[in-house]
Scaffold this motif. Sequence first.
Motif: not given
Length: 230
Positions: A149, A152-153, A156, A160, A172-173, A176-177, A180
Amino acid sequence: MSETAAATGGGDAGGSADGAGGAGGLRERKKRQTYERLSETAIALFLEKGFEKVSVAEIAAAAEVSKPTLFRYFPAKEDLVLHRFADHEDEAARVVAGAGGRSPLAALHRHFADGLARRDPVTGLNDDPRVLAFHGLLYGTPSLVARAYAYQGRSEAALAAALVGVPAVTARLAAGQIVAVQRVLAEENWRRIAAGESADGVYPDAVVAAELGFGQLEGGIGIRPPTDSR
């Protein structure tokens, strides 16, 4: 699986008149070779005995280095496995940066579809026994999943930042999507192959699933290419 080794091509040792540039290239190659040797040694032991049953001291001994040397290359035991994802941390960001006039989602969808077609292990659509063993080790070890994770962060965050012209929270949203969705698609492909299906057999459904996933993102996120303000 070892994409990182191929990405570190440097000059030959005799590449400059005084040898300084060549020496630097040689040092980088040796460093990369050590990374790969330590990781491959560790992964072989993990696959043989299980991640939790192999100590860092055992890995260091098998690779013929000291524990302090190993920790200089890999701060955590999990990184011996997960460093192989390091080259992919900014992959989505690079795809978006090179999208040209296409929307970020269109570029990312095309990139994922191309990965499916060439059976890129990152898409989960690969039935090579070595790839299956590696994925089984990763997804079957809770501490590795948790450590993943962090990778993954960072992916992201890089994505972004690449979404220029988009408000920070929206970027950022969206990132993240997107990350994912790519993760879920890859895990579903791997799950089916691990259950006994072939990559060729899963491929048509994987393409449809990718179309569905990116289609849902397009409808919900709605990010577009930056417009020319001139």
